[in-house]
Design a protein around this motif. Structure first.
Motif, mmCIF file in Angstrom:
data_model
loop_
_atom_site.group_PDB
_atom_site.id
_atom_site.type_symbol
_atom_site.label_atom_id
_atom_site.label_comp_id
_atom_site.label_asym_id
_atom_site.label_seq_id
_atom_site.Cartn_x
_atom_site.Cartn_y
_atom_site.Cartn_z
ATOM 1 N N ALA A 48 87.113 59.541 29.624
ATOM 2 C CA ALA A 48 85.417 59.382 28.833
ATOM 3 C C ALA A 48 85.811 58.994 27.504
ATOM 4 O O ALA A 48 86.570 59.552 26.498
ATOM 5 N N ALA A 49 85.502 58.014 27.219
ATOM 6 C CA ALA A 49 85.235 57.143 25.874
ATOM 7 C C ALA A 49 84.545 57.931 24.529
ATOM 8 O O ALA A 49 83.644 58.611 24.908
ATOM 9 N N PRO A 50 85.091 58.323 23.458
ATOM 10 C CA PRO A 50 84.875 59.212 22.530
ATOM 11 C C PRO A 50 83.159 58.806 22.109
ATOM 12 O O PRO A 50 83.231 57.762 22.554
ATOM 13 N N ALA A 51 82.784 59.562 21.875
ATOM 14 C CA ALA A 51 81.494 58.386 21.164
ATOM 15 C C ALA A 51 81.489 57.502 19.722
ATOM 16 O O ALA A 51 82.806 57.936 18.583
ATOM 17 N N ALA A 52 80.883 56.485 20.123
ATOM 18 C CA ALA A 52 80.952 55.403 18.588
ATOM 19 C C ALA A 52 80.430 55.981 17.474
ATOM 20 O O ALA A 52 78.786 55.820 17.607
ATOM 21 N N GLY A 53 81.197 56.081 15.939
ATOM 22 C CA GLY A 53 80.157 56.528 15.506
ATOM 23 C C GLY A 53 79.800 55.588 14.319
ATOM 24 O O GLY A 53 80.376 54.423 14.430
ATOM 25 N N ALA A 56 82.560 53.226 14.435
ATOM 26 C CA ALA A 56 83.020 52.349 15.157
ATOM 27 C C ALA A 56 84.055 50.914 15.274
ATOM 28 O O ALA A 56 83.412 50.523 14.421
ATOM 29 N N ARG A 156 81.050 48.743 20.979
ATOM 30 C CA ARG A 156 81.486 49.191 19.860
ATOM 31 C C ARG A 156 83.188 50.463 20.664
ATOM 32 O O ARG A 156 81.892 51.121 21.687
ATOM 33 N N LEU A 157 83.401 50.636 19.704
ATOM 34 C CA LEU A 157 84.620 51.607 20.737
ATOM 35 C C LEU A 157 84.942 52.221 19.372
ATOM 36 O O LEU A 157 85.232 52.029 18.099
ATOM 37 N N SER A 158 84.935 53.617 19.107
ATOM 38 C CA SER A 158 85.454 54.460 18.832
ATOM 39 C C SER A 158 86.987 54.271 18.189
ATOM 40 O O SER A 158 87.473 53.777 18.729
ATOM 41 N N ARG A 216 83.973 53.258 31.306
ATOM 42 C CA ARG A 216 83.500 52.940 32.565
ATOM 43 C C ARG A 216 83.589 51.366 33.023
ATOM 44 O O ARG A 216 82.852 50.433 32.714
#
Length: 231
Positions: A48-53, A56, A156-158, A216
């Motif tokens: 699971a990808a970490p949440a994009a804060g 990001a 958007r990625l962390s 995903r």
């Protein structure tokens, strides 16, 4: 009464065999597209990808009718691409001042011999589909892309997820290998690692890179339409 000669019978047989081969090839293509589309709709298991804060990293995925590429900022999350895609690799080094890179992986012959769709040859496609160890990374230097929801998607990625994706991309790049002029003054080709085939295409590579970031993604992504709907 019409006479049927041995030559006529022979040509009829040749025609029948040719029609059979074409029908078999068409059926094979149909099965390939159907199977790829089906497995592209089945999600694979990913970390699971970490949440994009607020920190990001914004990337973009671009798509054509047959090819996808990943657009990344040249500097973000501690990653600096400027030593990988250098100004001197371009026909016009001034374009290295653009802040983004579009990075795609593919078969060397198909990449370099088909700058335009009108240049596509059946033999080039067949050679790539049957499998080739000659692969390349294609890099375009770009200004800020614009997501349009169709053939360019913004993601958007962390920082952690972005660096995982970068690690996958850089592992495919034969660092220190030769580079070649691109299609225009703002792009270049670089030697890559990996084997291209109908089972593992440029879009499969894009799907794997995005899955490495924890996004995903489909179980098998051989076509653009098996990548883009997940974004």
């Amino acid at each position: 009464m019409k006479m049927v000669t041995n030559e006529t019978t022979s040509w009829r047989r040749v025609g029948s065999v040719a029609r059979g081969v074409l029908a078999s090839f068409a059926l094979l293509l149909l099965c390939y597209f159907a199977t790829g589309s089906m497995f592209g709709a089945i999600p694979r298991a990913t970390i699971a990808a970490p949440a994009a804060g607020p920190d990001a990293v914004t990337i973009f995925i671009e798509s054509s009718a047959v090819h996808t590429a990943i657009i990344v900022p040249k500097q973000a999350a501690g990653v600096d691409w400027r030593d990988w895609a250098r100004p001197e690799d371009l026909r016009d080094p001034r374009y290295a001042g653009f802040p983004y890179l579009a990075i795609g992986w593919g078969e060397a012959g198909f990449f370099r011999e088909t700058p335009h769709w009108r240049d596509v040859r059946a033999g080039t496609i067949l050679h790539a589909a049957l499998g080739s160890e000659r692969t390349m990374i294609h890099v375009d230097h770009l200004p800020l892309p614009r997501a349009n929801g169709n053939d360019v998607r913004m993601v958007r990625l962390s920082p952690e997820a972005y660096r995982r994706m970068v690690a996958f991309i850089q592992a495919s790049w034969r660092r220190g290998g030769p580079h070649y002029p691109g299609y225009d003054v703002y792009d270049a080709f670089y030697e890559a690692k990996g084997r291209y085939s109908a089972l593992y295409t440029c879009n499969g590579w894009t799907g794997d890179a995005l899955a490495a970031a924890g996004l995903r993604m489909g179980w098998w992504t051989p076509f653009p339409w098996t990548v883009m709907p997940w974004l």
